[in-house]
Design an enzyme around this catalytic site. Structure first.
Site, short mmCIF file in Angstrom:
data_model
loop_
_atom_site.label_atom_id
_atom_site.label_comp_id
_atom_site.label_asym_id
_atom_site.label_seq_id
_atom_site.Cartn_x
_atom_site.Cartn_y
_atom_site.Cartn_z
N GLY A 116 0.83 -1.20 0.00
CA GLY A 116 0.00 0.00 0.00
C GLY A 116 0.87 1.24 0.00
O GLY A 116 2.09 1.17 -0.12
N PHE A 142 1.46 5.76 5.02
CA PHE A 142 0.37 6.06 5.98
C PHE A 142 -0.84 5.13 5.81
O PHE A 142 -1.96 5.49 6.17
CB PHE A 142 -0.11 7.52 5.87
CG PHE A 142 1.03 8.50 5.87
CD1 PHE A 142 1.75 8.75 7.04
CD2 PHE A 142 1.40 9.15 4.71
CE1 PHE A 142 2.81 9.63 7.05
CE2 PHE A 142 2.47 10.04 4.71
CZ PHE A 142 3.16 10.29 5.88
N GLU A 167 9.61 -2.85 4.77
CA GLU A 167 10.15 -1.99 3.71
C GLU A 167 10.84 -2.82 2.64
O GLU A 167 11.97 -2.52 2.22
CB GLU A 167 11.13 -0.95 4.30
CG GLU A 167 10.54 -0.08 5.38
CD GLU A 167 9.54 0.96 4.87
OE1 GLU A 167 9.17 0.94 3.68
OE2 GLU A 167 9.11 1.79 5.69
#
Ligand code: ZN
Length: 188
Positions: free
Chosen positions: A17, A20, A91
């Protein structure tokens, strides 16, 4: 949705996604559930992500679990322990292309591999590493944020700085979640 651990079959879960969208929170939630069940968990992130220091995975809301920072994907195979049941990688888009093969190897060796990462860069272009893992994974979760301009579901990370580097680590100071309509890649 996520079956109990069995030694014979591993699998890959991808949480992707925009910025945030709560990817790291979701990764941490899954890893903590495994830890509560006393499964052996190892967690890695890229040493490029220097936001909070190398020794912990920390979400924007400050929940943290220990992790090992590595420079190259191959280091994960060197550091992985035989009896580890669950491998978390945050990440994942920061890693070199070899991370795809590393995740496959871990899954084939019977481990549950849970990765989180951006699916698009600040221009709205897919990260190849994330895209490949999405295709190979057994389970895919796509998170949306909320557009900071209009409140619609947000699929994009708007860069606020003038940096042209594909990777520019930062959070609220450098990026905003934006919807399709409000996202302006050409202004980045
Ligand atoms: Zn919007």
């Amino acid at each position: 949705m996520f079956p109990a651990y069995t030694p014979s079959a591993g699998w890959i879960e991808v949480i992707c996604g925009s910025m945030f969208s709560g990817k790291t929170q979701e990764l941490i939630r899954r890893l903590r559930l495994a830890m509560i069940a006393k499964q052996k968990v190892q967690v890695f992130n890229s040493s490029l992500d220097t936001r909070y220091g190398a020794s912990h995975l920390i979400s924007h809301d400050k929940v943290k679990i220990p992790c090992q920072a590595v420079k190259r994907s191959k280091e994960i195979l060197r550091l992985i322990k035989n009896d580890t049941q669950v491998v978390g990688i945050d990440e994942v888009n920061f890693f070199d292309p070899g991370i795809v093969e590393v995740c496959q190897k871990l899954a084939y060796s019977g481990k549950r591999v849970v990765v989180a990462g951006l699916d698009q860069d600040y221009r709205g272009k897919p990260f190849a590493v994330t895209a490949k893992l999405l295709a190979l994974a057994e389970y895919v979760t796509k998170n949306l944020a909320i557009c900071m301009i209009c409140g619609a579901p947000a699929n994009h990370s708007q860069r606020l700085s003038n940096s042209k580097a594909r990777i520019d680590v930062g959070a609220a100071d450098k990026y905003e979640a934006r919807c399709r309509k409000c996202f302006k890649p050409e202004k980045s």
